[in-house]
Design an enzyme around this catalytic site. Structure first.
Site, mmCIF file in Angstrom:
data_model
loop_
_atom_site.group_PDB
_atom_site.id
_atom_site.type_symbol
_atom_site.label_atom_id
_atom_site.label_comp_id
_atom_site.label_asym_id
_atom_site.label_seq_id
_atom_site.Cartn_x
_atom_site.Cartn_y
_atom_site.Cartn_z
ATOM 1 N N GLU A 255 -1.542 -9.246 3.770
ATOM 2 C CA GLU A 255 -1.345 -9.832 5.109
ATOM 3 C C GLU A 255 -2.653 -10.232 5.785
ATOM 4 O O GLU A 255 -2.679 -11.139 6.605
ATOM 5 C CB GLU A 255 -0.540 -8.885 6.011
ATOM 6 C CG GLU A 255 -1.221 -7.588 6.440
ATOM 7 C CD GLU A 255 -1.018 -6.428 5.475
ATOM 8 O OE1 GLU A 255 -0.775 -6.686 4.278
ATOM 9 O OE2 GLU A 255 -1.097 -5.263 5.909
ATOM 10 N N CYS B 3 0.821 -1.206 0.000
ATOM 11 C CA CYS B 3 0.000 0.000 0.000
ATOM 12 C C CYS B 3 0.864 1.271 0.000
ATOM 13 O O CYS B 3 1.417 1.634 -1.033
ATOM 14 C CB CYS B 3 -0.993 -0.050 1.157
ATOM 15 S SG CYS B 3 -2.426 0.982 0.856
ATOM 16 N N HIS C 275 -3.611 -5.082 0.897
ATOM 17 C CA HIS C 275 -2.963 -5.643 2.092
ATOM 18 C C HIS C 275 -3.073 -7.164 2.094
ATOM 19 O O HIS C 275 -4.030 -7.708 2.671
ATOM 20 C CB HIS C 275 -3.625 -5.081 3.353
ATOM 21 C CG HIS C 275 -3.340 -3.644 3.575
ATOM 22 N ND1 HIS C 275 -2.283 -3.192 4.316
ATOM 23 C CD2 HIS C 275 -3.980 -2.538 3.122
ATOM 24 C CE1 HIS C 275 -2.278 -1.869 4.328
ATOM 25 N NE2 HIS C 275 -3.300 -1.448 3.607
HETATM 26 N N1 GLN Z 1 -1.949 6.668 2.989
HETATM 27 C C1 GLN Z 1 -2.079 5.906 1.788
HETATM 28 C C2 GLN Z 1 -3.447 6.036 1.144
HETATM 29 O O1 GLN Z 1 -4.382 6.451 1.770
HETATM 30 C C3 GLN Z 1 -1.743 4.441 2.026
HETATM 31 C C4 GLN Z 1 -2.701 3.762 2.943
HETATM 32 C C5 GLN Z 1 -2.188 2.445 3.457
HETATM 33 O O2 GLN Z 1 -1.000 2.167 3.406
HETATM 34 N N2 GLN Z 1 -3.057 1.617 3.958
HETATM 35 O O3 GLN Z 1 -3.581 5.692 -0.002
#
Ligand code: GLN
Length: 540
Positions: A515, A380, A513
């Site tokens: 994970e 992300c 994600h």
């Molecule tokens: N801050 C970033 C976004 O909002 C990444 C978010 C995250 O890593 N979950 O896109």
């Protein structure tokens, strides 16, 4: 009607109510029963989405896009049942619903009160969305005696009265300390905690005693006598060497047997503990260690990246290696230190994150991973930082950045304007921070001849998301020309989901994600592949 199992905690917090509930969930499910596990959190936040991981640990995201308590992650990992939005509730959510209803005139002029309105709403939650489940395990957050958890305890008391005592089982988890100075195990804190619970009208049926060492029969008798609990239902849980031993240990202590006995049900079959024995063995016996650096803002708090730590361990299990996590705080990482801090690591991971603090350190570390050909996984925010690094250093766009962090940058990463959810267009321009991200399961198509397709062995994947920003798709050609491939993309071709470097043994960034979907008994392919690459990284 489903049978309800309520799990409360006493004496101290962090006793492992989540793990106990999850293990019981596994033991029942493994005998062929349909199980749901839910969590009630007594804090006033509507959901944990806006809470700092420093305070509350990671925010766990479900398939249906709920931002929930990290205990739901335990439940999923142990039972392999996907949690839902309806499996987690907080005091904040309850009050927010009640106040909205009150403003609409929904209470017809009545005085709105904790009893019955708050307790009724809690009871609704307990039963909501339950169809043919055999068992619903409800964990109550906090410790008995806290002011905040009182309405929940009152609600479960009422629930058992409304639905029949034989349909509700109360499990109370307590701490039984060992005093070194007198060489004794002490039962008094447990007695007091049960007394407190009984003063609210709840008589526990099973007491699980967490202890550093086995509790002698005499002390168990004492707990049975003072707490008014059958001796067979005084169950001990001695610290395990790895959490994967927990289902085995609870089975040996006959927890599932006593639960079934309470409900007057005959066990259908013996739970299958073989897979847990196998992985416990691997975890305890593997000698070889692989060092993986996690570079993030919250590395000092153990639970801030809970699912990630777990997923890496699962990747280690599938490669029969131990993972040594080298936690590096990104805001303290200066360019000069990169080499020395990352000298002994065989893989670098940049996890999800929000906000500017520490980003330059992350970008520098990514540059190091790219140039030194160290296996790299960006999750992300980690993927977004990898795009910025590449844009600055390879595409030579010096002002490349993310509009989350800098309004005057060249936005390689920008706010998602809108996205498609099940055919509906959702706008991403809401100014509220809570609950307005692109959350939950979304599909991605994988490109032919990509590393990622080889890893997933599939044309499309479905993974959980939690983000507000995205990679600027208009730059795709520019990046691809220089060897950074957009190897996964949303089905409508609008949103980049995965990137990878061609000229590198293992360099992958994902907008989602992974994970959250890794399980100890079924490690996620991305983590297995990352650890495999790290295992064969020779460092030079
Ligand atoms: N801050 C970033 C976004 O909002 C990444 C978010 C995250 O890593 N979950 O896109």
């Amino acid at each position: 009607m489903a049978r309800y199992i309520f799990v409360t905690g006493g004496v101290v917090s962090s006793l492992g109510k989540g793990l106990s509930s999850a293990s019981l969930g596994y033991l029942l499910r493994s005998q062929g029963y349909k199980v749901r596990i839910r969590k009630m959190d007594p804090y006033l936040n509507v959901d944990p989405g806006t809470m700092s991981p420093f305070q509350h640990g990671e925010v766990f995201v479900t398939d249906d896009g709920a931002e929930t308590d990290l205990d739901l992650g335990h439940y999923e990992r142990f039972t392999n049942i996907s949690a839902k939005q309806s499996d987690n509730i907080t005091t904040g959510r309850i009050y927010s619903d009640i106040i909205k209803k009150e403003r609409r005139g929904g209470y017809l002029g009545k005085t709105v009160q904790v009893i019955p309105h708050v307790t009724d709403r809690i009871k609704e939650f307990i039963k909501k969305d339950i169809t043919n489940e055999d068992f619903v395990i409800c964990e109550i957050g906090g410790t008995v005696g806290d002011i905040e958890s009182l309405p929940f305890l009152e609600a479960i008391r009422q629930f058992s009265n409304d639905n029949g005592r034989s349909k509700s089982l109360f499990i109370h988890l307590t701490f039984v300390p060992f005093l070194k100075s007198s060489d004794e195990i002490k039962t008094k804190p447990t007695q007091h905690s049960v007394k407190e619970l009984r003063s609210i009208g709840i008589q526990p049926d099973i007491v699980i005693c967490r202890s550093q060492q086995s509790i002698p029969l005499d002390q168990r008798r004492k707990i049975s006598l003072f707490c008014n609990v059958d001796i067979a239902n005084v169950i001990e849980t001695v610290d395990v060497k790895t959490i994967y031993e927990a289902p085995i240990s609870f089975f040996n202590q006959k927890l599932d047997k006593q639960v079934l006995k309470f409900f007057k049900i005959k066990s259908r079959k013996r739970p299958n503990l073989q897979p847990w024995k196998k992985i416990t063995n691997i975890v305890l016996k593997t000698g070889r260690t692989v060092n993986i650096a996690i570079i993030g803002k919250y590395v000092n708090l153990k639970d801030a990246y809970k699912s990630l730590d777990e997923a890496l361990t699962h990747g280690g299990i599938s490669n029969k290696v131990k993972i040594n996590l080298v936690r590096i705080e990104s805001d303290k990482l200066r360019s000069k230190q990169i080499k020395s801090k990352l000298k002994n690591v065989s893989g670098i991971l940049i996890p999800g994150g929000f906000g500017k603090r520490g980003t330059e350190g992350k970008i520098e570390a990514i540059r190091y991973a790219r140039k030194r050909k160290i296996p790299f996984l960006g999750i992300c925010f980690g993927m977004q930082m990898a795009m910025i690094e590449f844009a600055r250093n390879i595409l030579k766009i010096k002002k490349a950045g993310s509009s989350e962090l800098d309004n005057n940058c060249f936005p390689v990463i920008g706010l998602i304007e809108e996205w498609n959810k099940d055919g509906k267009i959702i706008k991403g321009t809401d100014k509220n921070l809570g609950g307005t991200m692109r959350l939950g399961l979304y599909e991605a198509k994988l490109r032919n001849n990509s590393a990622i397709k080889n890893i997933y062995k599939s044309n499309t994947i479905s993974e959980r998301h939690r983000h507000r920003y995205e990679v600027n798709i208009n730059l795709m050609q520019k990046f691809e020309k220089k060897g950074l491939m957009f190897s996964g993309i949303s089905p409508d071709n609008k949103l980049p989901e995965i990137i990878e470097l061609k000229n590198h043994p293992w360099f992958i960034g994902v907008q989602f994600h992974p994970e959250f979907k890794s399980r100890p008994l079924n490690p996620h392919p991305l983590f297995s592949s990352f650890i495999k690459a790290a295992k064969s990284f020779n460092g030079k």
